[in-house]
Scaffold this motif. Sequence first.
Motif, PDB file in Angstrom:
ATOM      1  N   ASP A 268      -0.288  -4.521   0.733  1.00 30.37           N
ATOM      2  CA  ASP A 268       0.408  -3.398   0.103  1.00 30.37           C
ATOM      3  C   ASP A 268       0.423  -3.563  -1.424  1.00 30.37           C
ATOM      4  O   ASP A 268       0.223  -2.597  -2.167  1.00 30.37           O
ATOM      5  N   ALA A 269       0.623  -4.803  -1.880  1.00 29.55           N
ATOM      6  CA  ALA A 269       0.636  -5.063  -3.332  1.00 29.55           C
ATOM      7  C   ALA A 269      -0.719  -4.700  -3.934  1.00 29.55           C
ATOM      8  O   ALA A 269      -0.808  -4.077  -5.000  1.00 29.55           O
ATOM      9  N   LEU A 270      -1.797  -5.061  -3.231  1.00 25.51           N
ATOM     10  CA  LEU A 270      -3.146  -4.783  -3.722  1.00 25.51           C
ATOM     11  C   LEU A 270      -3.390  -3.267  -3.769  1.00 25.51           C
ATOM     12  O   LEU A 270      -3.886  -2.734  -4.767  1.00 25.51           O
ATOM     13  N   HIS A 271      -2.985  -2.611  -2.696  1.00 25.18           N
ATOM     14  CA  HIS A 271      -3.187  -1.172  -2.631  1.00 25.18           C
ATOM     15  C   HIS A 271      -2.372  -0.449  -3.707  1.00 25.18           C
ATOM     16  O   HIS A 271      -2.852   0.460  -4.395  1.00 25.18           O
ATOM     17  N   THR A 272      -1.127  -0.905  -3.913  1.00 26.29           N
ATOM     18  CA  THR A 272      -0.281  -0.306  -4.954  1.00 26.29           C
ATOM     19  C   THR A 272      -0.922  -0.492  -6.325  1.00 26.29           C
ATOM     20  O   THR A 272      -0.927   0.409  -7.158  1.00 26.29           O
ATOM     21  N   PHE A 273      -1.488  -1.686  -6.510  1.00 26.93           N
ATOM     22  CA  PHE A 273      -2.128  -1.949  -7.798  1.00 26.93           C
ATOM     23  C   PHE A 273      -3.320  -1.012  -8.002  1.00 26.93           C
ATOM     24  O   PHE A 273      -3.512  -0.458  -9.089  1.00 26.93           O
ATOM     25  N   ILE A 274      -4.128  -0.807  -6.951  1.00 25.39           N
ATOM     26  CA  ILE A 274      -5.283   0.095  -7.048  1.00 25.39           C
ATOM     27  C   ILE A 274      -4.813   1.500  -7.449  1.00 25.39           C
ATOM     28  O   ILE A 274      -5.380   2.135  -8.338  1.00 25.39           O
TER      29      ILE A 274
END
Length: 440
Positions: free
Chosen positions: A272-278
């Motif tokens: 989720d952190a990675l997706h939010t960053f994207i």
Amino acid sequence: MAVIAIIGHKGGVGKTTLSINLAAALTKALHSTKTKEPVCLFDLDLRLPTITDILHSHPQKTFFNLFEVLANRTYQVGFLQDLYQILVPFQEYKAGNIPKDNPRLLKSIAKYKNLNEELFNHSEFEFGDQVHELFLMRADIERPSDLKKGVVTQLFKCIDIKKIKNILREYEESGQVDIDEYISFIKEYGFSILGGEVPILGKRSHRQRINEPEFLALFLQFIQEVCGKFKHVILDTPAGGVNHLSSIMNSIDQVLFVFDVSNTIAVKGSIDALHTFIDYYEDFFANYKKGHLTGLDKSYVDRLITIKGEKAVEQALKTKKMGIIFNRSQNNNEVTWCLDQLRTYLETLNKYEKYKDRIYITGMLPNHKVVNITNNRGTLFYDKDKTLSSRMDTIAKNITDPNSFCPTLRYSNAEIISSLEKKSKLGFSLPFGRIASSAS
Ligand SMILES: Nc1ncnc2c1ncn2[C@@H]1O[C@H](COP(=O)(O)OP(=O)(O)OP(=O)(O)O)[C@@H](O)[C@H]1O
Ligand SMILES: [Mg+2]
């Protein structure tokens, strides 16, 4: 200069442990280049900073001090400047030196009517009472001639403008930030640290200020100045991310997401952190290209452009690297499961094709019994444990060496695991450009 952020939204996934050891590994990797200021480890956990305690090194000044200075600069200095700009034309008019339609006087009346009276509550100035009284009269003062009323004249006799000017000067001088006082170089480890010691956001006013654009802009400026001094800056971020500092993402060259593979919920948190960053990155980049950045993001990027030039800033944004570090792995099945979860998630969002070559698998650390942060022993395992050190060296090499092969998400699970394992043991590297037949 490269700024690397260590991110993982769930608590306890190993962000701080990895940040500290990465600082040590990068320092060693850069040693041969003889850079004077190679690495700085930056504790961005404003709520519960831990690095100074873990490393037993205490900078002369912490973020708590910085926040006090920046608050002074934002609130007291601005307030005093406004006061001064109001009082001087008032005095000049009363002394008959300027006429009632003088533009400066009319402007100061408008400022006087709009000045935020609440700031008096923050101010601890000795002249506060008289000036405050003057501001309580705002309903009775509409035009310059009202300043000639007897009671106002009486008040003005007690206001010493020269004194206000001297205090303003003192505040302006004490508002200067000497970044060296905040950085502590640890000789034993060869890198510097910067950050907190006490919970900076424990103080109510600090909690309120971190969300105020004027204050935040000064904090980001400080961060940018620090980053400029070092070859590599590692940002250890808090659980939950750095939402209040979203603009900081613009100055980050690489984002490393920590996946605690021993904990399936933590893995989902990191995805989720990675997706939010994207999402954040895509919005930001699109707005940047269209010239639609606003507020803090805009002022921050404008300042970066002034320092680095438009081309360099655009290039840095375009090539922003995203990396993954698997932590606490005990068997390869856990890593395989994580990779599959991540691919499936990105596919569901139609992002896999776009990002499969941009998401690098930077490293893999085993679950290890020497690591124990609870009593600080073993936290800095680098150079004390061969297995862990060689794995950290792989991560450092993948960051510092542009020619180092680092598999991306498009490689097969087997290839990714074999690359990460063999590289740290034998310096093995896969031929560049080999493409996975399938995500096995
Ligand atoms: N590879 C590892 N093997 C064994 N224990 C580990 C490993 N990595 C981290 N730990 C342990 O996990 C705990 C949490 O680690 P750490 O404090 O680095 O996590 P964090 O993500 O920074 O936590 P927070 O979100 O609270 O800041 C610590 O006790 C640490 O010693
Ligand atoms: Mg931490």
